[in-house]
Design a protein around this motif. Structure first.
Motif, PDB file in Angstrom:
ATOM      1  N   GLN A   8      -6.372 -14.331  88.185  1.00  0.00           N
ATOM      2  CA  GLN A   8      -5.366 -14.197  87.404  1.00  0.00           C
ATOM      3  C   GLN A   8      -5.380 -13.339  85.782  1.00  0.00           C
ATOM      4  OE1 GLN A   8      -2.255 -17.522  85.289  1.00  0.00           O
ATOM      5  NE2 GLN A   8      -1.325 -17.295  87.416  1.00  0.00           N
ATOM      6  N   ASN A   9      -5.092 -12.393  85.094  1.00  0.00           N
ATOM      7  CA  ASN A   9      -4.047 -12.107  84.306  1.00  0.00           C
ATOM      8  C   ASN A   9      -3.649 -12.967  83.405  1.00  0.00           C
ATOM      9  OD1 ASN A   9      -3.159 -10.540  81.681  1.00  0.00           O
ATOM     10  ND2 ASN A   9      -4.394  -8.516  82.622  1.00  0.00           N
ATOM     11  N   PRO A  10      -4.344 -13.406  82.325  1.00  0.00           N
ATOM     12  CA  PRO A  10      -3.740 -14.493  81.553  1.00  0.00           C
ATOM     13  C   PRO A  10      -2.635 -14.482  80.477  1.00  0.00           C
ATOM     14  CG  PRO A  10      -5.793 -13.136  79.816  1.00  0.00           C
ATOM     15  CD  PRO A  10      -5.377 -12.556  81.283  1.00  0.00           C
ATOM     16  N   PHE A  11      -1.768 -12.727  80.674  1.00  0.00           N
ATOM     17  CA  PHE A  11      -0.735 -12.789  80.263  1.00  0.00           C
ATOM     18  C   PHE A  11       0.086 -11.857  81.295  1.00  0.00           C
ATOM     19  CE2 PHE A  11      -3.539 -12.794  76.587  1.00  0.00           C
ATOM     20  CZ  PHE A  11      -3.498 -13.918  75.586  1.00  0.00           C
ATOM     21  N   GLU A  12      -0.683 -10.811  81.798  1.00  0.00           N
ATOM     22  CA  GLU A  12       0.649 -10.254  82.566  1.00  0.00           C
ATOM     23  C   GLU A  12       0.211 -10.955  84.655  1.00  0.00           C
ATOM     24  OE1 GLU A  12       0.622  -5.944  82.048  1.00  0.00           O
ATOM     25  OE2 GLU A  12      -0.698  -6.456  81.379  1.00  0.00           O
ATOM     26  N   THR A  13       0.275 -11.955  83.983  1.00  0.00           N
ATOM     27  CA  THR A  13      -0.002 -13.189  85.533  1.00  0.00           C
ATOM     28  C   THR A  13       0.321 -12.206  86.365  1.00  0.00           C
ATOM     29  OG1 THR A  13       2.787 -14.764  85.178  1.00  0.00           O
ATOM     30  CG2 THR A  13       0.700 -15.308  83.544  1.00  0.00           C
ATOM     31  N   SER A  14       1.299 -11.683  86.495  1.00  0.00           N
ATOM     32  CA  SER A  14       0.828 -11.077  88.075  1.00  0.00           C
ATOM     33  C   SER A  14       0.355 -10.492  88.356  1.00  0.00           C
ATOM     34  CB  SER A  14       2.438 -10.543  88.711  1.00  0.00           C
ATOM     35  OG  SER A  14       3.056  -8.749  87.308  1.00  0.00           O
ATOM     36  N   LEU A  15      -0.358  -9.943  87.748  1.00  0.00           N
ATOM     37  CA  LEU A  15      -1.378  -9.087  88.235  1.00  0.00           C
ATOM     38  C   LEU A  15      -2.997  -9.870  87.523  1.00  0.00           C
ATOM     39  CD1 LEU A  15      -1.583  -6.288  84.826  1.00  0.00           C
ATOM     40  CD2 LEU A  15      -0.389  -6.095  87.583  1.00  0.00           C
ATOM     41  N   ASN A  16      -3.979  -9.212  88.884  1.00  0.00           N
ATOM     42  CA  ASN A  16      -4.683  -9.390  89.351  1.00  0.00           C
ATOM     43  C   ASN A  16      -6.300  -9.080  88.770  1.00  0.00           C
ATOM     44  OD1 ASN A  16      -7.648 -10.600  90.958  1.00  0.00           O
ATOM     45  ND2 ASN A  16      -7.598  -9.266  92.553  1.00  0.00           N
ATOM     46  N   ILE A  17      -6.728  -9.435  87.643  1.00  0.00           N
ATOM     47  CA  ILE A  17      -7.916  -8.571  87.241  1.00  0.00           C
ATOM     48  C   ILE A  17      -8.971  -8.228  87.890  1.00  0.00           C
ATOM     49  CG2 ILE A  17      -7.413  -9.566  84.995  1.00  0.00           C
ATOM     50  CD1 ILE A  17      -9.779 -11.312  84.600  1.00  0.00           C
ATOM     51  N   SER A  18      -9.842  -8.109  88.879  1.00  0.00           N
ATOM     52  CA  SER A  18     -10.452  -8.084  90.088  1.00  0.00           C
ATOM     53  C   SER A  18     -10.222  -7.736  90.651  1.00  0.00           C
ATOM     54  CB  SER A  18     -11.691  -9.795  89.696  1.00  0.00           C
ATOM     55  OG  SER A  18     -10.494 -11.044  90.064  1.00  0.00           O
ATOM     56  N   LYS A  19      -9.438  -7.408  91.258  1.00  0.00           N
ATOM     57  CA  LYS A  19      -8.258  -6.651  92.551  1.00  0.00           C
ATOM     58  C   LYS A  19      -9.872  -5.324  92.735  1.00  0.00           C
ATOM     59  CE  LYS A  19      -4.594  -5.074  94.157  1.00  0.00           C
ATOM     60  NZ  LYS A  19      -4.152  -6.252  95.378  1.00  0.00           N
ATOM     61  N   ASN A  20     -10.211  -4.591  91.748  1.00  0.00           N
ATOM     62  CA  ASN A  20     -10.917  -3.533  92.332  1.00  0.00           C
ATOM     63  C   ASN A  20     -12.219  -4.442  93.690  1.00  0.00           C
ATOM     64  OD1 ASN A  20     -12.065  -4.891  89.460  1.00  0.00           O
ATOM     65  ND2 ASN A  20     -13.893  -3.870  89.954  1.00  0.00           N
ATOM     66  N   VAL A  21     -12.378  -5.623  92.844  1.00  0.00           N
ATOM     67  CA  VAL A  21     -13.855  -6.549  93.678  1.00  0.00           C
ATOM     68  C   VAL A  21     -13.546  -6.631  95.023  1.00  0.00           C
ATOM     69  CG1 VAL A  21     -15.510  -8.352  93.733  1.00  0.00           C
ATOM     70  CG2 VAL A  21     -14.472  -7.499  91.941  1.00  0.00           C
TER      71      VAL A  21
END
Length: 583
Positions: A480-493
């Motif tokens: 989970q993105n620490p601030f934009e909580t709806s985003l996945n920072i590892s979605k590319n993996v």
């Protein structure tokens, strides 16, 4: 931008002396500052504290205070391209005509360069007034007044004899061979992790050069936006960057808008006439397009300028040839600045954090889990989030959760960006030190064991709460993105890359477990500890078959270990086996 990769370690002949029986191999000169007032005396200075513990917090300064000091320092600094043969003493004496020099150092990158920090900003203007535009025979020079200078010698032969007095600061990480030797001769795995941190972390000189580069780009942008600020963010300033990493820069126009809003008098309000565009994104694209043109046409040392304006976050990418940095310039990316500040805070809370992050990142690059090329690889940012999350899960925790830091915040810390609550305390003095005293060796081994058996198929990583949560989507890896909580920072993996990470984590945990049982003899020339983890997974030549056999044995042991940990077998009184279904 991802940091440049570390070359894979290969086996090299080692001396027959045992660990702890010799002094460290030659260490780099990390600092060579000097002042004219001190008779031009040069003294070596270490670049940073790498001792384990949470008592050192960089003088307890807030991130914003450190960045403000760095910016003011950069504004009274110049960068000079020097001839190879010159007298350092005469050079500094000449410059001191414009004012006292506080610090200086030399480095090599397409020639010899000097970074000169004056005590007063006025000295820079004085030097600029004394400089002239070069006259060229076949080309025309653009008369741009910057803080980049070229130094010419009128009588080169008179200064040749004093050439050896100049010492250059290294701006690159050590070679694979040198790192391998340093790690193999360390006294313990803890010492190995701290050694790697010391050798790879951004030095004081490199940090100054990064802020100076931002300040020089700011001079160009200020022609259109007089009160703008170019701020470095990401790895360059969050304390997790390594020598050679890219320089991310943020064009901050908020100061211009703030000053404009304060200029009211009586019943009247004076406003600038401006161009109007349909969206903030278009405004950003136009601003970056113009600055990109200026960098390309007028910026000394700026080469390979690319205007990538249709990206999700528009940017200008270029190489600053004089300083040697690959640069990305963005604007309207304020959440990235806040993420930088958060990582800085976590890195300052406990020195074990940085040592562990550096080692995990180096391990990941050695096994091609990360890459400087965009793709399905895990990013350094994701790896850092995983380390932070793991340290939050220790008992007692090494690091606090983001929600805890939010609860400690005061009015001054309140921060809402584009509707996202980015509030957390920025005062290190308000955060209690951790009671956790685990060694780096234990933490590294436990990190690999934890994520080697993590339920990635159903759980998400969330540093806000510091606990595992059900995944809100089907991506193989969800952080989970620490601030934009709806985003996945590892979605590319993708799944194959995640499985590769899991397999290597399990193998690395197994290697470290064997260290407790069977250390290699001092004369065996065998890598151990962290050095063994950084070897490529598959060797070449005659050792290939041996490596495959060893790998199969490791897999067998790991499978048995996983089976014993996850499935509890018991025998009842009738001699029948009963299988527990508890997870």
């Amino acid at each position: 931008m991802a940091a440049r990769g570390v070359a894979l370690l290969t086996r090299v002949p080692l001396c027959a002396q045992g660990r702890g029986q010799i002094h460290r191999p030659i260490q780099r000169l990390l600092s060579c500052p000097g002042t004219v007032a001190a008779d031009l005396k040069k003294e070596d200075q270490p670049s940073g504290n790498v001792e384990t513990g949470s008592e050192d917090r960089i003088l307890q300064k807030r991130f914003s205070e450190v960045q403000k000091e760095r910016r003011e320092q950069a504004q009274r600094t110049v960068l000079i391209n020097c001839p190879d043969k010159m007298s350092e003493k005469k050079f500094l004496k000449y410059l001191s005509q414009h004012g006292p020099i506080k610090n200086h150092f030399f480095y090599e990158n397409f020639g010899l360069h000097a970074v000169i920090e004056f005590c007063q900003k006025e000295s820079v203007a004085s030097l600029q007034d004394a400089a002239c535009t070069p006259s060229l025979r076949r080309e025309a020079a653009i008369p741009f007044r910057s803080r980049f200078f070229n130094l010419k010698l009128k009588n080169p032969l008179n200064q040749t004899s004093e050439q050896s007095s100049i010492q250059c600061c290294n701006q690159s990480p050590p070679s694979s061979k040198k790192l391998f030797e340093l790690l193999c001769y360390a006294d313990s795995i803890d010492d190995q992790l701290n050694t790697l941190l010391k050798e790879f972390q951004i030095t004081e000189e490199n940090a100054k050069l990064r802020h100076l580069t931002c300040s020089l780009i700011e001079d160009i942008a200020a022609a259109y936006f007089p009160y703008c600020t170019i701020r470095p963010f990401g790895s360059s300033v969050n304390s997790f960057g390594k020598l050679g990493c890219d320089l991310d820069m943020f064009l901050d126009l908020d100061e211009t808008e703030r000053l404009a809003s304060q200029k009211t008098s009586g019943n009247f309000l004076m406003e600038f006439q401006v161009k109007n565009v349909s969206s903030e994104r278009i405004a950003t694209q136009k601003i970056l397009s113009v600055i990109g043109e200026c960098l390309d046409h007028f910026g000394p040392g700026c080469v390979g300028v690319q205007k990538i304006l249709n990206a999700r976050c528009p940017l200008v990418r270029f190489s600053q040839q004089t300083s040697g940095f690959q640069c990305d310039l963005t604007t309207n990316n304020r959440i990235a600045l806040k993420s930088t500040e958060l990582l800085y805070l976590y890195g300052a809370l406990d020195s074990r954090v940085r040592a562990l992050v550096f080692s995990v990142r180096c391990w990941a690059r050695a096994h091609s889990l990360t890459s400087s090329i965009p793709g399905a690889w895990i990013t350094n940012f994701s790896l850092t989030m995983m380390v932070i999350f793991f340290l939050q899960r220790r008992s007692p925790p090494v690091l606090p959760t983001l929600d805890y830091l939010k609860n400690l915040a005061d009015t001054e810390d309140k921060c809402i960006i584009e509707g996202h609550n980015c509030t957390f305390t920025t005062d290190l003095n308000r955060i209690e030190s951790s009671g956790n005293t685990e060694t780096l060796e234990l933490l590294l081994k436990e990190f690999f064991e934890y994520f080697g058996n993590f339920a990635f198929n159903k759980n998400s990583i969330n540093i806000r709460q510091g606990r595992e949560q059900n995944k809100p989507e089907s991506s193989p890896l969800h952080i989970q993105n620490p601030f934009e909580t709806s985003l996945n920072i590892s979605k590319n993996v993708n799944q194959s890359q995640l499985q590769k990470f899991v397999d290597l984590a399990r193998e690395s945990a197994w290697i470290l477990q064997q260290e407790d049982k069977d250390h290699p003899s001092p004369s065996s020339n065998q890598p151990w500890g962290l050095a063994a983890l950084l070897l490529p997974s598959v060797s070449n030549g005659k050792s290939l078959a041996k490596r495959k056999k060893l790998a199969s044995e490791r897999v067998k042991n790991l499978l048995e270990s996983i089976k014993s940990n996850n499935v509890e077998n018991s025998i009842n009184t009738n001699g029948k086996r009963r299988v527990s279904t508890q997870a």
